[in-house]
Scaffold this active site. Structure first.
Site, PDB file in Angstrom:
ATOM      1  N   HIS A   1       0.838  -1.206   0.000  1.00 59.05           N
ATOM      2  CA  HIS A   1       0.000   0.000   0.000  1.00 59.05           C
ATOM      3  C   HIS A   1       0.874   1.258   0.000  1.00 59.05           C
ATOM      4  O   HIS A   1       0.607   2.201  -0.735  1.00 59.05           O
ATOM      5  CB  HIS A   1      -0.889   0.040   1.254  1.00 59.05           C
ATOM      6  CG  HIS A   1      -1.924  -1.046   1.333  1.00 59.05           C
ATOM      7  ND1 HIS A   1      -2.034  -1.896   2.404  1.00 59.05           N
ATOM      8  CD2 HIS A   1      -2.908  -1.410   0.475  1.00 59.05           C
ATOM      9  CE1 HIS A   1      -3.046  -2.729   2.210  1.00 59.05           C
ATOM     10  NE2 HIS A   1      -3.586  -2.465   1.038  1.00 59.05           N
TER      11      HIS A   1
ATOM     12  N   LYS B   1     -17.322  -6.832   5.686  1.00 62.77           N
ATOM     13  CA  LYS B   1     -16.121  -7.579   6.099  1.00 62.77           C
ATOM     14  C   LYS B   1     -15.988  -7.523   7.616  1.00 62.77           C
ATOM     15  O   LYS B   1     -16.453  -6.586   8.254  1.00 62.77           O
ATOM     16  CB  LYS B   1     -14.873  -6.953   5.464  1.00 62.77           C
ATOM     17  CG  LYS B   1     -14.731  -7.246   3.992  1.00 62.77           C
ATOM     18  CD  LYS B   1     -13.340  -6.856   3.501  1.00 62.77           C
ATOM     19  CE  LYS B   1     -13.156  -7.240   2.041  1.00 62.77           C
ATOM     20  NZ  LYS B   1     -11.843  -6.804   1.519  1.00 62.77           N
TER      21      LYS B   1
ATOM     22  N   ARG C   1      -1.986  -6.301  -8.760  1.00 63.04           N
ATOM     23  CA  ARG C   1      -0.777  -7.077  -8.465  1.00 63.04           C
ATOM     24  C   ARG C   1      -0.596  -8.218  -9.441  1.00 63.04           C
ATOM     25  O   ARG C   1       0.506  -8.579  -9.813  1.00 63.04           O
ATOM     26  CB  ARG C   1      -0.838  -7.648  -7.037  1.00 63.04           C
ATOM     27  CG  ARG C   1      -0.715  -6.598  -5.962  1.00 63.04           C
ATOM     28  CD  ARG C   1      -1.171  -7.124  -4.650  1.00 63.04           C
ATOM     29  NE  ARG C   1      -2.556  -7.586  -4.736  1.00 63.04           N
ATOM     30  CZ  ARG C   1      -3.287  -7.948  -3.709  1.00 63.04           C
ATOM     31  NH1 ARG C   1      -2.771  -7.946  -2.514  1.00 63.04           N
ATOM     32  NH2 ARG C   1      -4.537  -8.335  -3.869  1.00 63.04           N
TER      33      ARG C   1
ATOM     34  N   SER D   1      -2.804  -7.880   2.535  1.00 65.03           N
ATOM     35  CA  SER D   1      -3.108  -7.770   3.968  1.00 65.03           C
ATOM     36  C   SER D   1      -3.541  -9.125   4.518  1.00 65.03           C
ATOM     37  O   SER D   1      -3.191  -9.482   5.647  1.00 65.03           O
ATOM     38  CB  SER D   1      -4.233  -6.754   4.198  1.00 65.03           C
ATOM     39  OG  SER D   1      -3.814  -5.478   3.836  1.00 65.03           O
TER      40      SER D   1
HETATM   41  O1  PNS Z   1      -8.816  -3.199   0.133  1.00 62.35           O
HETATM   42  P1  PNS Z   1     -10.089  -3.718  -0.459  1.00 62.35           P
HETATM   43  O2  PNS Z   1     -10.862  -4.492   0.578  1.00 62.35           O
HETATM   44  O3  PNS Z   1      -9.868  -4.482  -1.728  1.00 62.35           O
HETATM   45  O4  PNS Z   1     -10.979  -2.420  -0.844  1.00 62.35           O
HETATM   46  C1  PNS Z   1     -12.250  -2.564  -1.417  1.00 62.35           C
HETATM   47  C2  PNS Z   1     -13.009  -1.240  -1.347  1.00 62.35           C
HETATM   48  C3  PNS Z   1     -13.117  -0.759   0.087  1.00 62.35           C
HETATM   49  C4  PNS Z   1     -12.305  -0.189  -2.170  1.00 62.35           C
HETATM   50  C5  PNS Z   1     -14.429  -1.493  -1.954  1.00 62.35           C
HETATM   51  O5  PNS Z   1     -15.036  -2.562  -1.285  1.00 62.35           O
HETATM   52  C6  PNS Z   1     -15.330  -0.265  -1.840  1.00 62.35           C
HETATM   53  O6  PNS Z   1     -15.189   0.666  -2.607  1.00 62.35           O
HETATM   54  N1  PNS Z   1     -16.249  -0.277  -0.855  1.00 62.35           N
HETATM   55  C7  PNS Z   1     -17.168   0.815  -0.634  1.00 62.35           C
HETATM   56  C8  PNS Z   1     -18.577   0.461  -1.083  1.00 62.35           C
HETATM   57  C9  PNS Z   1     -18.744   0.644  -2.573  1.00 62.35           C
HETATM   58  O7  PNS Z   1     -18.610   1.720  -3.122  1.00 62.35           O
HETATM   59  N2  PNS Z   1     -19.023  -0.484  -3.235  1.00 62.35           N
HETATM   60  C10 PNS Z   1     -19.237  -0.534  -4.663  1.00 62.35           C
HETATM   61  C11 PNS Z   1     -17.924  -0.693  -5.399  1.00 62.35           C
HETATM   62  S1  PNS Z   1     -18.288  -1.262  -7.005  1.00 62.35           S
END
Ligand code: PNS
Length: 161
Positions: free
Chosen positions: A20, A44, A92, A130
């Protein structure tokens, strides 16, 4: 700063890793400010609470130009609220692609004008996530090369070491 390019780097950051941090630094090559946006993400069950995740990022990332926020709800709503038009995500490996592609297109459907930019991390960090860090730490493995000293200490405390 008027006309400054503002990018949002969203994620769960459970916890923040060197991968990150690498992407935050790379974002600063094209953005004047990067907002690291920590998702509350009720779907989550994170190892670290929101406050802990935010505190660990604060201890780990000290670059100027980086701001730290948490958000609940849709990422595009948060992005619009702070006046940003760029979302940064890391790619990645091919395995990341499908989910990231879907998310980018969904976000574009929800909010025209917000673009997702994909960045590739340093080669030696491409295997890092993570979830792997949590697993290694859970079983007592050495994560000191993968995370900041603050995160390594927090993981050790979490797993009672
Ligand atoms: O580190 P991660 O868990 O891969 O991040 C995922 C994240 C937090 C970026 C994604 O789940 C997100 O944007 N969540 C907020 C809710 C949202 O907007 N969902 C629709 C995305 S298409």
């Amino acid at each position: 700063m008027s006309g400054a390019r503002l990018a949002v780097y969203p994620g769960s950051f459970d916890p923040i890793t060197r991968g990150h941090v690498d992407l935050i630094r790379r974002s600063l090559a094209f953005a004047d400010r990067v907002v690291v946006a920590v998702a509350v993400n009720p779907a989550k069950q994170p190892l670290f609470t929101l406050d802990e995740r935010v505190a660990l990022i604060r201890e780990t990332v000290t670059e100027p130009g980086v701001e730290l926020r948490s958000f609940d709800g849709l990422l595009v709503d948060f992005t619009r609220q702070i006046g940003a038009t760029l979302i940064v995500r890391g790619l990645r490996a091919v395995s990341d692609f499908e989910y990231e592609f879907q998310m980018a297109l969904m976000n574009r459907t929800l909010a025209q004008g917000i673009e997702t930019v994909f960045l590739v991390p340093a080669f030696d960090l491409t295997y890092l996530s993570s979830s792997l860090v949590r697993e290694v730490a859970r079983f007592g493995g050495d994560v000191s090369a993968l995370v900041s000293p603050a995160v390594a200490r927090a993981l050790a405390r979490k797993f009672g070491r």
